[in-house]
Design an enzyme around this catalytic site. Sequence first.
Site, PDB file in Angstrom:
ATOM      1  CD1 TRP A   1      -2.133  -2.060   1.647  1.00  0.00           C
ATOM      2  CD2 TRP A   1      -2.949  -1.233  -0.252  1.00  0.00           C
ATOM      3  NE1 TRP A   1      -3.160  -2.984   1.019  1.00  0.00           N
ATOM      4  CE2 TRP A   1      -3.590  -2.213   0.097  1.00  0.00           C
ATOM      5  CE3 TRP A   1      -3.274  -0.458  -1.268  1.00  0.00           C
ATOM      6  CZ2 TRP A   1      -4.922  -2.836  -0.930  1.00  0.00           C
ATOM      7  CZ3 TRP A   1      -4.387  -0.635  -1.892  1.00  0.00           C
ATOM      8  CH2 TRP A   1      -4.873  -1.874  -1.695  1.00  0.00           C
TER       9      TRP A   1
ATOM     10  CG  ASP B   1      -3.049   3.807   4.103  1.00  0.00           C
ATOM     11  OD1 ASP B   1      -4.257   3.510   4.915  1.00  0.00           O
ATOM     12  OD2 ASP B   1      -3.008   3.176   3.100  1.00  0.00           O
TER      13      ASP B   1
ATOM     14  CE  LYS C   1      -8.932  -3.210   3.417  1.00  0.00           C
ATOM     15  NZ  LYS C   1      -8.022  -2.347   2.851  1.00  0.00           N
TER      16      LYS C   1
HETATM   17  C1  LIG Z   1      -7.300  -1.667   1.653  1.00  0.00           C
HETATM   18  C2  LIG Z   1      -6.306  -0.759   1.842  1.00  0.00           C
HETATM   19  C3  LIG Z   1      -6.109   0.409   0.892  1.00  0.00           C
HETATM   20  C4  LIG Z   1      -7.017   0.565  -0.393  1.00  0.00           C
HETATM   21  O1  LIG Z   1      -8.475   0.763   0.000  1.00  0.00           O
HETATM   22  P1  LIG Z   1      -9.366   1.212  -1.040  1.00  0.00           P
HETATM   23  O2  LIG Z   1     -10.558   1.549  -0.324  1.00  0.00           O
HETATM   24  O3  LIG Z   1      -9.727  -0.178  -1.775  1.00  0.00           O
HETATM   25  O4  LIG Z   1      -9.040   2.138  -2.011  1.00  0.00           O
HETATM   26  C5  LIG Z   1      -5.160   1.406   1.136  1.00  0.00           C
HETATM   27  N1  LIG Z   1      -4.159   1.046   2.066  1.00  0.00           N
HETATM   28  C6  LIG Z   1      -4.519   0.199   3.052  1.00  0.00           C
HETATM   29  C7  LIG Z   1      -3.270   0.143   4.131  1.00  0.00           C
HETATM   30  C8  LIG Z   1      -5.427  -0.859   3.027  1.00  0.00           C
HETATM   31  O5  LIG Z   1      -5.226  -1.966   3.802  1.00  0.00           O
END
Ligand SMILES: *Cc1c(COP(=O)(O)O)cnc(C)c1O
Length: 361
Positions: A102, A172, A196
């Site tokens: 990511w 993030d 998540k």
């Molecule tokens: C799932 C995830 C993303 C991407 O998320 P989307 O909602 O599909 O754009 C980005 N960063 C992390 C750490 C993730 O777990």
Amino acid sequence: MTRAYNFSAGPATLPEPVLRQVQAEMLEWNGVGASVVEISHRSAEFIELAARAEADLRRLMAIPDDYAVLFLSGGATTQQALLPLNFAAPGQAADYVVTGHWGKTAIRQARPCASVNVVADGEPEGFRDIPPREGWRLDPAAAYVHVTANETIHGVEFRDAPDVGGVPLIADFSSSIASEPIDVSRYAAIYAGAQKNLGPVGIAVVIVRRDLLERAGQPRADIFDYRSHAARDSMLNTPPTWNWYVLGLTVKWMLDQGGVEAFARRNADKSARVYAAIDASGGFYRNEVAVRARSRMNIPFFLPDETLTARFLAESKAAGLLALKGHKAVGGLRASLYNAMPVEGAQALVDFMRDFQQRHG
Ligand SMILES: *Cc1c(COP(=O)(O)O)cnc(C)c1O
């Protein structure tokens, strides 16, 4: 009806009491004579729901008043593209620390609008650890430093906010938000897709220190402008009302369960059980991440060969343990242990792993 233990990395398991409340309120919500998805986001009832969800999230995460909280359509990837537009001047550098998949995605989204510096990269070591802080080549003039608090695919997690001096730190937190107490004031901005740990896919949360919103950034439509969203309480256009509603119920459930302190204890317990099973297997199961960087949320692990992996997936599914397949980028298996996964689910996985090893090891 039996609900299986669902180890999906995202969209992921939601708390059963939340789903039951959603079910009960599906046809008629809050005395308004319609479901929550059928009413205006400008109605007094929805505005109250939205404000309560924000107040509850602020309480859950102890978000200081000098931070705005935005609830936006789209996912974390969208925010990765908006960060440089909002916070970096044209041509200004932005520093990125890469500890997994990511972090690389964040760079790909930023490149069209910022001069990206990769200041540390775990990829040459196979994303098995966080590159030591001493080696990061930070630029004191960078617009911000970006890190991925928890790498959902590679299973690498920061244990604390890294010290990056006076440069704003942006993280993030998609797969670890509200999983333990954090000091929000260590970050200039935190963002997360909800699917998540916070609720359903389709809504993202951005927690941003208000002074950052004063940055000029780059020319952008107001729909891509965090400042405009903040000024209009995330109702610049129609927000994802359904997702906001379910997110609010999920946050409320977390508060009722004892808040982030309670989840920190449970998440440490769950992940310790699974790592202990891996480490006690004599190499039958493998996780290759350095112990200090092991994720509490997502545990990738591997069996000696593909045939066993396929058998593990089929047998675990039949035993009521869903979605243990690893991400295609790394293969193998992965157990995601978000807040809504009970300790009993982690223990059921551990029991299955021991039994599987006895039969096939
Ligand atoms: C799932 C995830 C993303 C991407 O998320 P989307 O909602 O599909 O754009 C980005 N960063 C992390 C750490 C993730 O777990």
